[in-house]
Motif scaffolding. Structure first.
Motif, PDB file in Angstrom:
ATOM      1  N   VAL A  25       0.873  -1.173   0.000  1.00  0.00           N
ATOM      2  CA  VAL A  25       0.000   0.000   0.000  1.00  0.00           C
ATOM      3  C   VAL A  25       0.907   1.219   0.000  1.00  0.00           C
ATOM      4  O   VAL A  25       1.665   1.430   0.946  1.00  0.00           O
ATOM      5  N   PRO A  26       0.888   2.030  -1.086  1.00  0.00           N
ATOM      6  CA  PRO A  26       1.790   3.179  -1.156  1.00  0.00           C
ATOM      7  C   PRO A  26       1.502   4.194  -0.066  1.00  0.00           C
ATOM      8  O   PRO A  26       0.397   4.250   0.474  1.00  0.00           O
ATOM      9  N   ALA A  27       2.509   4.971   0.264  1.00  0.00           N
ATOM     10  CA  ALA A  27       2.389   5.968   1.322  1.00  0.00           C
ATOM     11  C   ALA A  27       1.447   7.086   0.885  1.00  0.00           C
ATOM     12  O   ALA A  27       1.786   7.924   0.072  1.00  0.00           O
ATOM     13  N   VAL A  28       0.247   7.053   1.390  1.00  0.00           N
ATOM     14  CA  VAL A  28      -0.756   8.084   1.197  1.00  0.00           C
ATOM     15  C   VAL A  28      -1.370   8.341   2.560  1.00  0.00           C
ATOM     16  O   VAL A  28      -1.120   7.591   3.502  1.00  0.00           O
ATOM     17  N   PRO A  29      -2.193   9.382   2.718  1.00  0.00           N
ATOM     18  CA  PRO A  29      -2.671   9.738   4.048  1.00  0.00           C
ATOM     19  C   PRO A  29      -3.286   8.614   4.874  1.00  0.00           C
ATOM     20  O   PRO A  29      -3.152   8.592   6.070  1.00  0.00           O
ATOM     21  N   SER A  30      -3.988   7.662   4.267  1.00  0.00           N
ATOM     22  CA  SER A  30      -4.491   6.509   5.019  1.00  0.00           C
ATOM     23  C   SER A  30      -4.333   5.272   4.166  1.00  0.00           C
ATOM     24  O   SER A  30      -4.298   5.348   2.947  1.00  0.00           O
ATOM     25  N   ALA A  31      -4.215   4.130   4.791  1.00  0.00           N
ATOM     26  CA  ALA A  31      -3.968   2.895   4.051  1.00  0.00           C
ATOM     27  C   ALA A  31      -5.221   2.027   4.057  1.00  0.00           C
ATOM     28  O   ALA A  31      -5.705   1.645   5.099  1.00  0.00           O
ATOM     29  N   LEU A  87       9.409   9.582   2.231  1.00  0.00           N
ATOM     30  CA  LEU A  87      10.546   8.987   2.928  1.00  0.00           C
ATOM     31  C   LEU A  87      10.860   9.687   4.242  1.00  0.00           C
ATOM     32  O   LEU A  87      11.598   9.153   5.063  1.00  0.00           O
ATOM     33  N   VAL A  88      10.312  10.871   4.452  1.00  0.00           N
ATOM     34  CA  VAL A  88      10.625  11.665   5.637  1.00  0.00           C
ATOM     35  C   VAL A  88       9.920  11.138   6.883  1.00  0.00           C
ATOM     36  O   VAL A  88      10.481  11.133   7.966  1.00  0.00           O
ATOM     37  N   GLY A  89       8.683  10.679   6.728  1.00  0.00           N
ATOM     38  CA  GLY A  89       7.905  10.215   7.873  1.00  0.00           C
ATOM     39  C   GLY A  89       8.355   8.853   8.370  1.00  0.00           C
ATOM     40  O   GLY A  89       9.350   8.291   7.935  1.00  0.00           O
ATOM     41  N   GLY A  90       7.578   8.295   9.265  1.00  0.00           N
ATOM     42  CA  GLY A  90       7.899   6.997   9.833  1.00  0.00           C
ATOM     43  C   GLY A  90       7.291   5.839   9.066  1.00  0.00           C
ATOM     44  O   GLY A  90       7.175   4.739   9.594  1.00  0.00           O
ATOM     45  N   PRO A  94       9.202   0.121   2.077  1.00  0.00           N
ATOM     46  CA  PRO A  94       8.544  -0.279   0.819  1.00  0.00           C
ATOM     47  C   PRO A  94       7.350   0.614   0.465  1.00  0.00           C
ATOM     48  O   PRO A  94       7.185   0.989  -0.694  1.00  0.00           O
ATOM     49  N   GLU A  95       6.544   0.961   1.453  1.00  0.00           N
ATOM     50  CA  GLU A  95       5.397   1.829   1.205  1.00  0.00           C
ATOM     51  C   GLU A  95       5.839   3.234   0.819  1.00  0.00           C
ATOM     52  O   GLU A  95       5.266   3.867  -0.073  1.00  0.00           O
ATOM     53  N   ALA A  96       6.871   3.732   1.500  1.00  0.00           N
ATOM     54  CA  ALA A  96       7.375   5.071   1.205  1.00  0.00           C
ATOM     55  C   ALA A  96       7.965   5.132  -0.202  1.00  0.00           C
ATOM     56  O   ALA A  96       7.739   6.100  -0.941  1.00  0.00           O
ATOM     57  N   LEU A  97       8.721   4.112  -0.588  1.00  0.00           N
ATOM     58  CA  LEU A  97       9.295   4.079  -1.937  1.00  0.00           C
ATOM     59  C   LEU A  97       8.203   3.999  -2.995  1.00  0.00           C
ATOM     60  O   LEU A  97       8.285   4.670  -4.030  1.00  0.00           O
TER      61      LEU A  97
END
Length: 129
Positions: A25-31, A87-90, A94-97
């Motif tokens: 699940v890509p890094a977006v506001p909610s998963a 990439l800055v957040g926690g 894999p999700e951040a990339l």
């Protein structure tokens, strides 16, 4: 508007490809799954970014010497920032990339389409003088 539609579709396809092929699940506001608010938010944000870039292109065309050079730099730097932001957040790597790559492709599409349209408008405007 055409660039906004393309940008929204790039966001949708990017999220779908990442979720189906990579099972991430890509890094977006909610998963959550397909059709959720996070997917919708990604598509709306991409369309909004395209509209802002189009407005910026128009402003630069009427007010700046070498407007396409400035437009390229601005779109490129905003795309770079948007790509690195997940990439800055926690968020797990894999999700951040995945989120960063989707944003990079969206930015490249917006940059190419808006710059191309602005170049055509500039040539068309020059022919009419």
């Amino acid at each position: 508007m055409a660039t906004a539609v393309v940008a929204a579709l790039v966001a949708l396809v990017g999220v779908l490809v990442v979720r189906v092929l990579l099972r991430v699940v890509p890094a977006v506001p909610s998963a959550a799954g397909f059709g959720d608010s996070a997917t919708t938010l990604s598509c709306v944000a991409a369309a909004g970014a395209a509209l802002v870039a189009t407005g910026l292109a128009h402003l630069l065309l009427v007010s700046t010497p070498r407007p396409l050079a400035y437009l390229g730099w601005i779109v490129g730097l905003v795309t770079a920032a948007a790509t690195v932001l997940p990439l800055v957040g926690g968020t797990p790597l894999p999700e951040a990339l995945a989120g960063g790559v989707i944003r990079l492709v969206i930015g490249l599409a917006i940059g190419a389409l808006v710059t191309g349209a602005a170049a055509s408008a500039q040539r068309w405007s020059g022919d009419r003088r």
